[in-house]
Write an enzyme that holds these catalytic residues in place. Structure first.
Site, PDB file in Angstrom:
ATOM      1  N   ASP A  45     -14.483  31.425   8.865  1.00 57.08           N
ATOM      2  CA  ASP A  45     -13.081  31.040   9.300  1.00 57.08           C
ATOM      3  C   ASP A  45     -12.024  32.349   8.981  1.00 57.08           C
ATOM      4  O   ASP A  45     -11.019  31.857   8.322  1.00 57.08           O
ATOM      5  CB  ASP A  45     -12.561  29.661   8.932  1.00 57.08           C
ATOM      6  CG  ASP A  45     -13.808  28.705   9.408  1.00 57.08           C
ATOM      7  OD1 ASP A  45     -14.785  28.569   8.895  1.00 57.08           O
ATOM      8  OD2 ASP A  45     -13.124  27.665  10.071  1.00 57.08           O
TER       9      ASP A  45
ATOM     10  N   HIS B 205     -21.673  25.970  11.827  1.00 57.61           N
ATOM     11  CA  HIS B 205     -20.265  26.007  11.621  1.00 57.61           C
ATOM     12  C   HIS B 205     -19.853  24.914  11.161  1.00 57.61           C
ATOM     13  O   HIS B 205     -18.753  24.628   9.887  1.00 57.61           O
ATOM     14  CB  HIS B 205     -19.424  26.404  12.809  1.00 57.61           C
ATOM     15  CG  HIS B 205     -18.134  26.570  12.608  1.00 57.61           C
ATOM     16  ND1 HIS B 205     -17.643  27.391  12.045  1.00 57.61           N
ATOM     17  CD2 HIS B 205     -17.023  25.858  13.340  1.00 57.61           C
ATOM     18  CE1 HIS B 205     -16.095  27.445  11.817  1.00 57.61           C
ATOM     19  NE2 HIS B 205     -15.818  26.438  12.775  1.00 57.61           N
TER      20      HIS B 205
ATOM     21  N   HIS C 148     -10.993  17.440  10.100  1.00 60.46           N
ATOM     22  CA  HIS C 148     -12.593  17.571  10.537  1.00 60.46           C
ATOM     23  C   HIS C 148     -13.413  16.606  10.003  1.00 60.46           C
ATOM     24  O   HIS C 148     -14.464  16.810   9.929  1.00 60.46           O
ATOM     25  CB  HIS C 148     -12.965  19.090  10.314  1.00 60.46           C
ATOM     26  CG  HIS C 148     -12.247  20.161  10.991  1.00 60.46           C
ATOM     27  ND1 HIS C 148     -11.744  19.935  12.513  1.00 60.46           N
ATOM     28  CD2 HIS C 148     -11.800  21.218  10.746  1.00 60.46           C
ATOM     29  CE1 HIS C 148     -10.936  21.017  12.790  1.00 60.46           C
ATOM     30  NE2 HIS C 148     -11.088  21.744  11.634  1.00 60.46           N
TER      31      HIS C 148
ATOM     32  N   HIS D 231     -15.343  25.946   9.301  1.00 59.11           N
ATOM     33  CA  HIS D 231     -14.571  24.955   9.932  1.00 59.11           C
ATOM     34  C   HIS D 231     -13.625  24.371   9.025  1.00 59.11           C
ATOM     35  O   HIS D 231     -12.357  24.112   9.530  1.00 59.11           O
ATOM     36  CB  HIS D 231     -15.665  23.856  10.374  1.00 59.11           C
ATOM     37  CG  HIS D 231     -14.916  23.185  11.789  1.00 59.11           C
ATOM     38  ND1 HIS D 231     -14.283  23.591  12.617  1.00 59.11           N
ATOM     39  CD2 HIS D 231     -15.128  21.694  12.053  1.00 59.11           C
ATOM     40  CE1 HIS D 231     -14.053  22.794  13.748  1.00 59.11           C
ATOM     41  NE2 HIS D 231     -14.511  21.671  13.265  1.00 59.11           N
ATOM     42  N   VAL D 232     -13.651  23.726   7.870  1.00 58.53           N
ATOM     43  CA  VAL D 232     -12.912  23.099   7.124  1.00 58.53           C
ATOM     44  C   VAL D 232     -12.129  24.209   6.422  1.00 58.53           C
ATOM     45  O   VAL D 232     -12.885  24.791   5.628  1.00 58.53           O
ATOM     46  CB  VAL D 232     -13.291  22.101   6.085  1.00 58.53           C
ATOM     47  CG1 VAL D 232     -11.975  21.451   5.428  1.00 58.53           C
ATOM     48  CG2 VAL D 232     -13.810  20.923   7.256  1.00 58.53           C
TER      49      VAL D 232
HETATM   50 FE   LIG Z   1     -13.750  25.746  13.014  1.00 56.32          FE
END
Ligand SMILES: [Fe+2]
Ligand SMILES: *[C@@H]1O[C@H](CO)[C@@H](O)[C@H](O)[C@H]1NC(C)=O
Ligand SMILES: *[C@@H]1O[C@H](CO)[C@@H](O)[C@H](O)[C@H]1NC(C)=O
Ligand SMILES: *[C@@H]1O[C@H](CO)[C@@H](O)[C@H](O)[C@H]1NC(C)=O
Ligand SMILES: *[C@@H]1O[C@H](CO)[C@@H](O)[C@H](O)[C@H]1NC(C)=O
Length: 460
Positions: free
Chosen positions: A170, A319, A329, A356-357
């Site tokens: 990310d 991911h 999330h 993602h997080v």
């Molecule tokens: Fe993401």
């Protein structure tokens, strides 16, 4: 060896002491730690378009956004990718002596449009039959706009091959992203495992794809010299039917090639490579993964091919995390976990990296595979066969930090901290690897979490 600051206890331990503590951590499920480190709040804003980190190389039609990735199953090929504003040949000249380029390869060129954006000429050229453990120099373009780079191939695949990977997720292109990237540049990582969400161009109106180009230039100081192993994240989907863009992953697919054919995959979104002593499996959270789907069929076949006597280490990149105790999330990876966790336990995957997080988290070795709807066994339990889950979506993108963890900290969560950073996985032998997470700590790279990883095939 340098001593390591163990942030979990706040004391400086010698490496021997550290190993002891980590060994104990591997066995016991002590209450998890939510780091007390408080990150100074600052806006995560993108670098301006005229940032020097985005500067276009001088010369007519100079190659830019140069990036390389592994080009085959075993590490004897490299895909070189770059972009030129105008047409040019997709030719790479290379050799083991700087300036003496006695080999050449020619690949292919592609372009795409996205709404009212038209990309440059995107070149992808594979260099095959490279020697293992060898430094190659290569040159793109010609005349005054030619550019030269180098890379080192990995040692031949085998069980006793130490190797050092970096891990970033990310990333984006903010001042924080730059911090993370520069810390990684000065690390000893030889290959980067990227767990998805690259440029965040989709954060702009109409997915302003110029931000894909700026991102390509931002990371070139690393991507031109060492392979980045790509995983697709949700920011790569760019499904925008409202502006007529209905082909998911269009910019990502054109810009970032991966060697999926080498592992007999039918999609660039899931594939596998072997590198040094590691078998790396890349999966897609945003493609079908139910029973009988292409990804499910492929993964079943690939896991059965893993030979731990040749590649003792088995790593999965995907991911969306399977275990995440952040409010952000929360449980998004749950259906994926239900589908595949039993395989990850069965095949004794060593570690699963996700992004993602936008925070860092490391789990204990736990599994949650006993539940069958009618029994009540639906809580994660300590499981020696199970992977460690690491969430490292803390590259520093424009969406900011995910600073809101669920409370109380679940028993499966060993360490979590809402800071930006990157990680290093330092494989020492077929049985031992050291894992470090470095928080950016507002400018100084510091070890925020460290963990001794004991190989599952040889220890469990
Ligand atoms: Fe993401
Ligand atoms: C090198 O320059 C010539 C003349 O400008 C051009 O025709 C050719 O396409 C260039 N080669 C590459 C690889 O860009
Ligand atoms: C693309 O469309 C947007 C919105 O109408 C506009 O602001 C932008 O200038 C356009 N860009 C190009 C390259 O035409
Ligand atoms: C891919 O499939 C071909 C044909 O079945 C087989 O020969 C090859 O070994 C496979 N490659 C891998 C990496 O499994
Ligand atoms: C943190 O999450 C809780 C639960 O969803 C929510 O009530 C709270 O407003 C959140 N706090 C912040 C600062 O986002």
């Amino acid at each position: 060896m340098k001593t390591i600051l163990d942030a979990t206890s706040g004391s400086v331990l010698g490496i021997v002491g550290l190993f002891l503590v980590l060994l104990l951590n591997d066995k016991a499920c002590d209450a998890g730690i939510t780091s007390k480190y408080v990150r100074r709040l600052q806006a995560s804003i993108d670098l301006p378009l005229d940032s020097p980190h985005f500067s276009i190389p001088p010369g007519h039609n100079a190659p830019e956004q140069v990036h390389i990735t592994q080009g085959d199953y075993e590490g004897r090929a490299i895909v070189v990718s770059w972009i030129t504003p105008s047409p040019s040949r997709s030719k790479v000249v290379y050799g083991i002596t700087i300036g003496k380029y006695d080999h050449e390869a020619t690949g292919s060129v592609t372009r795409y449009t996205f709404f009212n954006y038209t990309s440059g000429y995107i070149h992808h050229t594979t260099l095959n039959d490279l020697e293992f453990d060898t430094t190659y120099h290569y040159k793109l373009g010609n005349g005054t706009s030619a550019r030269e780079f180098s890379f080192t191939t990995p040692p031949k695949v085998g069980p006793d091959v130490p190797y050092t990977f970096g891990i970033i997720g990310d990333l984006g292109q903010t001042y924080d992203s730059l911090n993370t990237f520069q810390h990684y540049l000065s690390s000893k990582g030889k290959t980067l495992l990227f767990v998805g969400d690259l440029s965040y161009a989709d954060n702009y109106p109409f997915d302003y794809n110029v931000r894909w180009d700026t991102w390509g230039r931002l990371v070139e100081p690393s991507t031109a010299y060492q392979p980045w192993i790509w995983t697709a994240g949700n920011h790569e989907i760019e499904f925008r039917p409202d502006i007529g863009e209905t082909v998911p992953f269009k910019p990502y697919a054109h810009r970032y090639h991966v060697p999926y054919l080498a592992s007999n995959s039918t999609s660039h979104l899931w594939y596998a490579i072997k590198r040094a002593s590691v078998h790396i499996i890349v999966l897609s959270s945003y493609s079908a993964y139910g029973k009988y789907t292409p990804q499910w069929v492929w993964l079943q076949t690939e896991l059965a091919k893993v030979d731990r006597t040749v590649t003792p280490w088995l790593i999965v990149l995907v991911h969306s995390p399977l275990y995440n105790s952040n409010v952000y999330h929360y449980m998004e990876g749950e259906t994926f976990r239900v589908q595949f966790e039993s395989w990850f336990v069965k095949y004794k995957v060593d570690i699963i990296f996700s992004g993602h997080v936008h925070a860092y988290e490391r789990s204990h070795r736990i599994s949650n595979v006993a539940y069958n709807i009618v029994n009540t066994n639906c809580t994660p339990i300590l499981d020696d066969r199970a992977p460690v889950y690491v969430t490292i979506g803390d590259g520093g993108n424009i969406e900011g930090i995910a600073g809101n963890f669920t409370e109380p900290q679940p028993a499966y969560s060993a360490f979590r901290e809402a800071s930006f950073g990157h990680a290093i996985l330092d494989i020492k032998s077929r049985t031992h690897a050291l894992f470090y997470w470095h928080r950016n700590q507002d400018g100084n790279s510091a070890v925020g979490d460290s963990y001794l990883l004991l190989n599952r095939f040889y220890s469990a």
